[in-house]
Each structure stands twice: as C-alpha cells, then as structure tokens.
Design a protein around this motif. Structure first.
Motif, PDB file in Angstrom:
ATOM      1  N   PRO A 418       0.795  -1.235   0.000  1.00 47.00           N
ATOM      2  CA  PRO A 418       0.000   0.000   0.000  1.00 47.00           C
ATOM      3  C   PRO A 418       0.823   1.278   0.000  1.00 47.00           C
ATOM      4  N   SER A 419       2.065   1.222   0.507  1.00 50.01           N
ATOM      5  CA  SER A 419       2.902   2.425   0.549  1.00 50.01           C
ATOM      6  C   SER A 419       3.258   2.940  -0.842  1.00 50.01           C
ATOM      7  N   LEU A 420       3.125   2.084  -1.864  1.00 51.91           N
ATOM      8  CA  LEU A 420       3.487   2.488  -3.228  1.00 51.91           C
ATOM      9  C   LEU A 420       2.375   3.252  -3.940  1.00 51.91           C
ATOM     10  N   GLU A 421       1.200   3.333  -3.337  1.00 44.62           N
ATOM     11  CA  GLU A 421       0.068   3.932  -4.043  1.00 44.62           C
ATOM     12  C   GLU A 421       0.385   5.334  -4.552  1.00 44.62           C
ATOM     13  N   GLY A 422       1.172   6.090  -3.806  1.00 44.36           N
ATOM     14  CA  GLY A 422       1.441   7.475  -4.169  1.00 44.36           C
ATOM     15  C   GLY A 422       2.330   7.673  -5.373  1.00 44.36           C
ATOM     16  N   ILE A 423       3.014   6.616  -5.843  1.00 45.05           N
ATOM     17  CA  ILE A 423       3.910   6.791  -6.995  1.00 45.05           C
ATOM     18  C   ILE A 423       3.190   6.593  -8.324  1.00 45.05           C
ATOM     19  N   PHE A 424       1.935   6.138  -8.281  1.00 44.28           N
ATOM     20  CA  PHE A 424       1.207   5.852  -9.518  1.00 44.28           C
ATOM     21  C   PHE A 424       0.280   7.014  -9.888  1.00 44.28           C
ATOM     22  N   ALA A 425       0.307   7.385 -11.157  1.00 45.40           N
ATOM     23  CA  ALA A 425      -0.562   8.445 -11.657  1.00 45.40           C
ATOM     24  C   ALA A 425      -2.016   7.984 -11.633  1.00 45.40           C
ATOM     25  N   ASP A 426      -2.929   8.938 -11.733  1.00 46.01           N
ATOM     26  CA  ASP A 426      -4.362   8.628 -11.621  1.00 46.01           C
ATOM     27  C   ASP A 426      -4.858   7.711 -12.739  1.00 46.01           C
ATOM     28  N   HIS A 427      -4.190   7.734 -13.875  1.00 46.55           N
ATOM     29  CA  HIS A 427      -4.656   6.957 -15.034  1.00 46.55           C
ATOM     30  C   HIS A 427      -3.844   5.678 -15.226  1.00 46.55           C
ATOM     31  N   SER A 428      -3.060   5.278 -14.226  1.00 46.03           N
ATOM     32  CA  SER A 428      -2.053   4.238 -14.418  1.00 46.03           C
ATOM     33  C   SER A 428      -2.635   2.829 -14.495  1.00 46.03           C
ATOM     34  N   THR A 429      -1.810   1.923 -15.000  1.00 49.89           N
ATOM     35  CA  THR A 429      -2.141   0.501 -15.102  1.00 49.89           C
ATOM     36  C   THR A 429      -0.953  -0.317 -14.601  1.00 49.89           C
ATOM     37  N   ILE A 430      -1.237  -1.540 -14.219  1.00 49.70           N
ATOM     38  CA  ILE A 430      -0.187  -2.464 -13.774  1.00 49.70           C
ATOM     39  C   ILE A 430      -0.386  -3.804 -14.461  1.00 49.70           C
ATOM     40  N   ASP A 431       0.697  -4.380 -14.971  1.00 48.30           N
ATOM     41  CA  ASP A 431       0.711  -5.764 -15.434  1.00 48.30           C
ATOM     42  C   ASP A 431       1.508  -6.589 -14.435  1.00 48.30           C
ATOM     43  N   ILE A 432       0.903  -7.621 -13.882  1.00 48.92           N
ATOM     44  CA  ILE A 432       1.605  -8.508 -12.955  1.00 48.92           C
ATOM     45  C   ILE A 432       1.786  -9.858 -13.633  1.00 48.92           C
ATOM     46  N   GLU A 433       3.006 -10.328 -13.632  1.00 49.29           N
ATOM     47  CA  GLU A 433       3.324 -11.628 -14.222  1.00 49.29           C
ATOM     48  C   GLU A 433       2.780 -12.738 -13.330  1.00 49.29           C
ATOM     49  N   LEU A 434       2.037 -13.637 -13.932  1.00 44.48           N
ATOM     50  CA  LEU A 434       1.521 -14.798 -13.200  1.00 44.48           C
ATOM     51  C   LEU A 434       2.525 -15.953 -13.256  1.00 44.48           C
ATOM     52  N   VAL A 435       2.202 -17.040 -12.586  1.00 43.23           N
ATOM     53  CA  VAL A 435       3.178 -18.129 -12.426  1.00 43.23           C
ATOM     54  C   VAL A 435       2.828 -19.328 -13.305  1.00 43.23           C
ATOM     55  N   LYS A 436       2.205 -19.061 -14.426  1.00 44.08           N
ATOM     56  CA  LYS A 436       1.780 -20.129 -15.322  1.00 44.08           C
ATOM     57  C   LYS A 436       2.933 -21.068 -15.688  1.00 44.08           C
ATOM     58  N   TYR A 437       4.106 -20.503 -15.985  1.00 40.13           N
ATOM     59  CA  TYR A 437       5.222 -21.316 -16.468  1.00 40.13           C
ATOM     60  C   TYR A 437       6.236 -21.672 -15.385  1.00 40.13           C
ATOM     61  N   ILE A 438       5.861 -21.543 -14.123  1.00 42.98           N
ATOM     62  CA  ILE A 438       6.707 -22.059 -13.036  1.00 42.98           C
ATOM     63  C   ILE A 438       6.293 -23.506 -12.810  1.00 42.98           C
ATOM     64  N   LEU A 439       7.058 -24.437 -13.381  1.00 37.90           N
ATOM     65  CA  LEU A 439       6.599 -25.820 -13.495  1.00 37.90           C
ATOM     66  C   LEU A 439       6.551 -26.562 -12.169  1.00 37.90           C
ATOM     67  N   ASP A 440       7.217 -26.058 -11.139  1.00 34.70           N
ATOM     68  CA  ASP A 440       7.206 -26.746  -9.850  1.00 34.70           C
ATOM     69  C   ASP A 440       5.920 -26.505  -9.065  1.00 34.70           C
ATOM     70  N   LEU A 441       5.063 -25.608  -9.556  1.00 34.66           N
ATOM     71  CA  LEU A 441       3.833 -25.280  -8.844  1.00 34.66           C
ATOM     72  C   LEU A 441       2.662 -26.093  -9.389  1.00 34.66           C
ATOM     73  N   ASN A 442       1.726 -26.460  -8.503  1.00 36.24           N
ATOM     74  CA  ASN A 442       0.529 -27.173  -8.949  1.00 36.24           C
ATOM     75  C   ASN A 442      -0.597 -26.170  -9.213  1.00 36.24           C
ATOM     76  N   LYS A 443      -1.728 -26.673  -9.696  1.00 32.52           N
ATOM     77  CA  LYS A 443      -2.816 -25.789 -10.104  1.00 32.52           C
ATOM     78  C   LYS A 443      -3.360 -24.958  -8.948  1.00 32.52           C
ATOM     79  N   SER A 444      -3.467 -25.548  -7.782  1.00 34.10           N
ATOM     80  CA  SER A 444      -3.996 -24.787  -6.652  1.00 34.10           C
ATOM     81  C   SER A 444      -3.057 -23.655  -6.255  1.00 34.10           C
ATOM     82  N   GLN A 445      -1.751 -23.891  -6.369  1.00 36.44           N
ATOM     83  CA  GLN A 445      -0.784 -22.837  -6.070  1.00 36.44           C
ATOM     84  C   GLN A 445      -0.849 -21.722  -7.107  1.00 36.44           C
ATOM     85  N   ILE A 446      -1.033 -22.098  -8.372  1.00 36.61           N
ATOM     86  CA  ILE A 446      -1.134 -21.104  -9.444  1.00 36.61           C
ATOM     87  C   ILE A 446      -2.381 -20.251  -9.257  1.00 36.61           C
TER      88      ILE A 446
END
Length: 488
Positions: A418-446
């Motif tokens: 939450p401390s980072l909220e102030g660095i983002f402009a009002d119109h901003s977007t974020i892309d977060i990388e998911l863990v689809k290709y981390i092969l050691d993880l199972n479906k529930s972890q993903i």
C-alpha cells in the motif's frame, strides 16, 4: 517464489515479451515533455516502472515497436534484486543497439540468443563479451562517457558502491581464465540436488516436465531435443556450427548462503532457473503466425526458430522503423546492406569532419577508447534504479504520481505494498506476471497466486482491468492487468 528448480535469481522471464504501448488505454493524462524528439514540438511522456523482469525483453520490444505508436518520450525505470542482472541488461541492450556496419541482423540475433540463454558459449562470443566488459568498465567509472557512448541507458541513480560492484562484475567477465567459473560443474551439482533419486533416470523426468507440464500449458513449440539438451547441460540455443565449451560468465550471480556452522558467506555461481528454460520470452508466440503451424500434430518450427525470428524482426524494426515480414526476408537483408553502406559513408564523413574541426579535443576526451554511435533510439531512456530502492520511491518527491504503467514480475510481487500507491498516476495501469510457467507449482498454487495478486493490487488502489479491452491478460494467461481506481 524461491524453489530449487526455479532458482533464486531470475535470469530470464517466465512470460512473453510485451510492447508497453500496445493495448494500453487512452493516455489523456500524460505529461508533456520539455524536450522534443527532433521536430521542436513537445511530446507526451510515458513513465514505466519495471520490477524484477530478469531480462530486457519488454524494454527491447517496446523500443523496437516505438514507431507503431504516436511519438512519445518513454522513460523506463528498472529495479532488480541483483546487480548482475543490471549488468546483463546493459550487455543485451548494447548488443541490440549495435550499428549495422558493426553487426548484421542474423549475427546479432544468434549472438543475443547465445548470451541470453546458454551456459556454454563459443570462443567468438567470449571475445565479444570481453570486448563489451572493457567498454562497460569505462562507462561505469565515467558517467559522462556513458551518456555519450550509450545515451539510451542512464546509470546515474546507482550508488557509488553499486557502481564499484558492477565494475568488479565487468572485470570478472573479461577475465580470460575459464576455471574461475566452472558452470558445467555448477549445473550438474544443482541438477543432482534438484532431482535427487531421479537423477539416474533424468531423461524420463525431463520428458515428463516437457510433455505433461510445458506442452500442456501451451508451449508446444518447445521440442524435445532442445529442451532435453538444455535440461542436461544448460545449452538452450545451438544457432551455429561450433564448439560450445566456454562458460558464459554473464550467467554468474552472487548470493549469500548459510554454511553448516551458521556463518553466512557470499557465493558466486549459477542460481537461475533449471526447469522451464529461456524459451518463453521470445520463443512461444510470434506475429508471423505461419511459424506456429503444425503438421501431423507437431509444430513445424522449434522454439529456437521462433526465438531467432522474433529477435531478428525486433532488431530490424529497431534499426529501420519498419515492420519485418517473413515473406520479404531477402528484401530485409538487402535493405540492411544498403543501411550498412550508408552508415559507413556517413561515419567516414563524420570522422573526417571531426578530424578537421576538433580532432585534438576528441582524442584528449576519449583517449584510446573506441567510440562509435549506437542505433539512435531517442524516444526511449532506460534508468537503472539502486538495489532495494522500491520501498524508498514513495519518499522521494520526484516519484510522486510519476508512473503511468508498471510491470511487476512474479518474483518481486511482494514489493507491491500500500505504501506504493502514491507513486502511480491517476490513469495508471499495472501488469503482474503470473506463475503459469513455473513448473514446480501445482494448479492450486497457481490459482492461489492469482487471487493473491488481485488482493495485493486492490490494497494499492487498483482493480481488475475490463476484460473486454485488448490487454496483456489475453496473452495466454501469463499476466493480470489492473487499472487505478478513480478517486472521484
């Protein structure tokens, strides 16, 4: 996110390369640049925060596709957990911007793939790495020279101790003695530790991970031959005939390990991924869809073929501003030859003019340094941020509501607080990388990770993007996109 197979240092991304300007919503709130891009008119400024990408794939694609969008000045701020990764960014971006009279498209793509994903490289590649290491030592110790030699990259925000550490990394790269980094032995030791009792039947384990995991996730273009070769010895791309027997020192990184007696000591080694492979960033999708065709249920092209095509097309577009087409490959090569001839003529004329006007001054300024201009990319500037600087960004006024977009890797999502909220402009977007290709993880972890990042984004004032819009979320489930909620 620190599994034995995944590694503790993100040497490459686990998601395809993104053009940060593609698919973003209208940017009415963008600031205007004080500087112009050559025509005297101020342009919009797009500020992007890149957390833990591990490689320069997004930077490279954004740079290459910049002419497809309206003229903008793009500032990309890069934060990584290891200084070695910043050194690798510098190496690969310098390679991408090599002028055409220095390196052709095919050679550049093959050299990039080799340095990017191979533990072992050819002697010719070692010579290039050593040459650039010498250059980087000069750049990191003289920022004025760095700005002149590579204006696309800004290292001024790094602390003195970090620049000293980077200097040590580059000196390690240029050391010709391979015994100081026996990456083959390191690879085998980690492989034995990871597989344990399965080591003696490792080919079966490799085949299971490929067919039952990687292929099931959609990366069917990764063929058995290339994947097994990489899992066995870390050799992902064999782009040319030659002997791959020299350690790729740009793969080295340092971590602190705890010994049995409890003492913590720094240790240099290979601490990256050993399960998924360096194929996801450039080798599982392409604009040229004919590369993804299948015959008798099997892909016609391998991931290596697609990687080399994507790299070639980006380097061509970076160089010419024009889209590279597979059917006009010969025309592209002819165009490159013409560019080389024109650049050589221009370089000769510039050198002659400099010798007549201020040759003595130039010689005094650069000494014996080799100096040549990289491919011009004035629209983009890449800023390296200090280590552990993300929590400090909200405390600095220059970062207040600065960022219009952010990419956060799965390995650094814990920094989204939450401390980072102030660095983002009002119109901003974020892309977060998911863990689809981390092969050691199972479906529930993903699935649990996807729920977690949605909650974390909500705590910073972001909500899920409208799925009806073209967004990064549509790229095979590798990303989740969030938009800043209106404060009105």
């Amino acid at each position: 996110m620190t599994g034995e197979g995944f590694g503790s240092v993100t040497m490459w991304g686990f998601s395809p390369a993104l053009d940060f300007q593609a698919g973003l919503p209208s940017r009415k709130g963008l600031k205007r640049a004080e500087e112009s891009l050559g025509n005297g008119e101020p342009v919009e400024v797009l500020n992007i925060l890149l957390l833990g990408a591990g490689d320069c794939r997004h930077i490279l694609k954004t740079m290459a596709h910049r002419k497809r969008h309206q003229a903008r000045k793009i500032h990309i701020y890069v934060a990584e957990n290891n200084l070695e990764l910043l050194g690798k960014h510098l190496l690969l971006l310098t390679l991408a911007l090599e002028p055409p009279h220095r390196m052709g498209l095919q050679e550049k793509a093959e050299l990039f793939a080799e340095l990017y994903g191979n533990t072992l490289i050819r002697q010719q590649t070692v010579q290039y790495l050593q040459e650039k290491a010498n250059l980087f030592v000069e750049m990191i110790t003289d920022l004025d020279y760095s700005d002149e030699r590579m204006p696309t990259i800004d290292m001024s925000q790094l602390k003195y101790k970090e620049r000293d550490y980077l200097e040590g990394i580059f000196k390690f790269w240029r050391d010709p003695d391979p015994k100081y980094f026996n990456i083959s032995s390191m690879w085998d030791n980690r492989l034995r530790q990871y597989l344990a009792a399965r080591y003696d039947s490792r080919n079966g384990a490799f085949d299971w991970d490929l067919s039952m995991k990687l292929h099931e996730l959609g990366a069917k273009v990764v063929c058995k031959k290339e994947y097994t070769r990489w899992r066995e010895n870390g050799l992902a791309f064999e782009t040319r005939e030659g002997i791959y027997d020299r350690p790729n020192k740009s793969m080295a990184s340092g971590i602190v390990i705890k010994r049995r007696d409890g003492e913590r000591v720094p240790c240099r080694g290979y601490w990256g991924d050993m399960v998924t492979g360096p194929y996801i960033a450039f080798g599982v999708d392409a604009e040229e869809k004919s590369l993804l065709k299948t015959a008798n249920g099997k892909p016609v092209k391998s991931s290596e073929d697609i990687t080399l095509h994507n790299l070639t097309s980006m380097f061509y577009e970076l160089q010419t501003g024009k889209t590279y087409r597979l059917e006009s490959e010969k025309q592209a090569m002819d165009t490159e030859s013409k560019i080389v001839e024109l650049d050589e003529c221009k370089e000769e004329a510039d050198e002659h003019r400099e010798m007549e006007t201020d040759g003595d001054l130039q010689n005094h300024k650069h000494g014996n340094r080799e100096f040549y201009a990289p491919i011009c990319c004035e629209e983009v500037c890449v800023h390296f941020l200090p280590l552990n600087s993300v929590p400090e960004l909200p405390k600095k006024s220059k970062f207040k509501k600065l960022f219009d977009h952010a990419f956060i890797s799965a390995s650094m999502v814990q920094n989204l607080t939450p401390s980072l909220e102030g660095i983002f402009a009002d119109h901003s977007t974020i892309d977060i990388e998911l863990v689809k290709y981390i092969l050691d993880l199972n479906k529930s972890q993903i699935d649990g990770f996807a729920s977690r990042v949605t909650s974390m984004a909500g705590d910073v004032g972001f909500g899920p993007a409208d799925t009806s819009e073209e967004s990064a979320d549509s790229v095979n489930g590798c990303f989740a996109r969030f938009v800043k909620r209106s404060t009105q």
